[in-house]
Design a protein around this motif. Structure first.
Motif, PDB file in Angstrom:
ATOM      1  N   GLN A   1      -2.243   4.852  -4.290  1.00 18.68           N
ATOM      2  CA  GLN A   1      -3.204   6.580  -4.083  1.00 18.68           C
ATOM      3  C   GLN A   1      -2.649   7.404  -4.084  1.00 18.68           C
ATOM      4  OE1 GLN A   1      -4.879   5.491  -0.370  1.00 18.68           O
ATOM      5  NE2 GLN A   1      -3.386   4.746   0.893  1.00 18.68           N
TER       6      GLN A   1
ATOM      7  N   ASN B   1       0.942  -1.134   0.022  1.00 14.02           N
ATOM      8  CA  ASN B   1      -0.085  -0.108  -0.292  1.00 14.02           C
ATOM      9  C   ASN B   1       0.892   0.946  -0.618  1.00 14.02           C
ATOM     10  OD1 ASN B   1      -2.081  -1.438  -0.281  1.00 14.02           O
ATOM     11  ND2 ASN B   1      -1.981  -1.840   2.944  1.00 14.02           N
TER      12      ASN B   1
ATOM     13  N   ASN C   1       2.001  13.259   0.438  1.00 15.10           N
ATOM     14  CA  ASN C   1       3.679  12.325   0.872  1.00 15.10           C
ATOM     15  C   ASN C   1       4.551  12.452   0.315  1.00 15.10           C
ATOM     16  OD1 ASN C   1       5.399  10.310   1.736  1.00 15.10           O
ATOM     17  ND2 ASN C   1       4.714   8.928  -0.051  1.00 15.10           N
TER      18      ASN C   1
ATOM     19  N   THR D   1       1.775   5.040  -0.820  1.00 13.61           N
ATOM     20  CA  THR D   1       1.250   6.769  -0.900  1.00 13.61           C
ATOM     21  C   THR D   1       2.207   7.439  -2.503  1.00 13.61           C
ATOM     22  OG1 THR D   1      -0.583   6.726   0.847  1.00 13.61           O
ATOM     23  CG2 THR D   1      -0.190   8.735  -0.435  1.00 13.61           C
TER      24      THR D   1
ATOM     25  N   GLY E   1      -2.100  11.167  -2.352  1.00 13.05           N
ATOM     26  CA  GLY E   1      -2.909  11.556  -1.024  1.00 13.05           C
ATOM     27  C   GLY E   1      -1.511  12.437  -0.944  1.00 13.05           C
TER      28      GLY E   1
END
Length: 306
Positions: A61, A29, A65, A31, A63
């Protein structure tokens, strides 16, 4: 800054798979921060995200960061149309930061279609996930050049696969498989000078790696020679200190040498002239040479892609 091409050897990866950088994120996962300057450039990174999400086991994803950003910039002084810069921990081997760009100096040119630009972004996210370059002609999105120039002067597609292929998909899934990851040693096999490795181990600073998507590649040496403005042979008179360019976002390092021209093979320049050669190079890729020609008291600066 410490640099080099560094990698782990993954013996379990099939020989048919896409080459790997030797580094991954610590989780599937991931970001990233979409810094595209307008809707078009935001959308190419969104498309790249979807390409990898829909075909592999990882989940990218958008976002906030600052450690993983995707954006665009305009730089006419370089020969890359896409770029990924990353750091990784010398202790764990995991990525620490990732910065990816497309170069609008090239992507706004008429022969760059949307599919080409999306292919660059998908390619750069391939680096961001752990894939390295594969030679031109391989069935992968990770070929190093967007276009290839042939010996006849024709411009052909250097990256026909603009989406992840089975090579890319299988390799990513293997890299991020938890059982596979647990079974690997974190002892790195490095091809950087031992003194740099020791310094990194002592200071525990991250090593910085740069990978480029070149605007143009060359299918043969003849093609490269045909496209060159100047071809000479000569003798290195002096090796100068490296030149570092830093615009606050990206950094380029050039090796500098003073060369006395002994023979002119192609182009207009006199034998005996002194040139200052700036060289930026990556393994098995085109090279950018900038030469400051100094006949007597005159100074002429010109760039040549060879």
């Amino acid at each position: 800054m410490l640099g080099g091409i560094i990698g782990f050897l993954f013996s379990s990866i099939p020989t048919y798979a896409t080459p790997v950088t030797g580094h991954t994120w610590s989780s599937r996962n991931i970001t990233y921060q979409n810094n595209g300057s307008n809707d078009f450039y935001k959308n190419i990174w969104t498309n790249a995200r979807d390409e990898w999400n829909l075909s592999t086991d990882i989940f990218l994803q958008a976002g906030t960061n600052s450690n993983f950003t995707a954006g665009n910039k305009n730089d006419s002084s370089v020969t890359w149309d896409g770029r990924a810069d990353w750091t990784f921990s010398i202790i764990t081997g995991y990525y620490s930061t990732m910065k990816t760009w497309v170069n609008t100096y090239y992507t706004t040119q008429s022969h760059y279609k949307t599919a080409n630009i999306e292919g660059i972004a998908t390619h750069e996210f391939g680096h961001a996930l752990g894939l390295d370059h594969a030679p031109f002609g391989n069935p992968t999105v990770m070929t190093p050049s967007t276009f290839e120039k042939t010996s006849s002067g024709a411009l052909i597609d250097g990256r026909p696969n603009k989406s992840p292929t089975s090579w890319d998909i299988n390799t990513i899934n293997v890299l991020y498989d938890k059982n596979f990851a647990k079974g690997q040693s974190h002892e790195p096999v490095l091809d950087v000078p031992e003194n740099l490795l020791k310094k990194a181990q002592i200071t525990q600073k991250d090593l910085i790696i740069k990978h480029y998507s070149w605007a143009y590649g060359y299918s043969t040496l003849e093609a490269r020679a045909d496209d060159a403005d100047l071809i000479v042979s000569g003798t290195v008179k002096n090796k100068l200190s490296p030149l570092v360019k830093n615009d606050g976002e990206t950094e380029e390092a050039f090796l500098q040498s003073e060369i006395v021209i002994e023979k002119v093979i192609k182009g207009v320049i006199s034998e005996g002239n002194l040139i200052n050669l700036l060289q930026m190079a990556e393994k098995q890729t085109p090279q950018l040479f900038t030469m400051r020609i100094q006949p007597n008291s005159k100074k002429v600066q010109k760039s040549y892609s060879i």
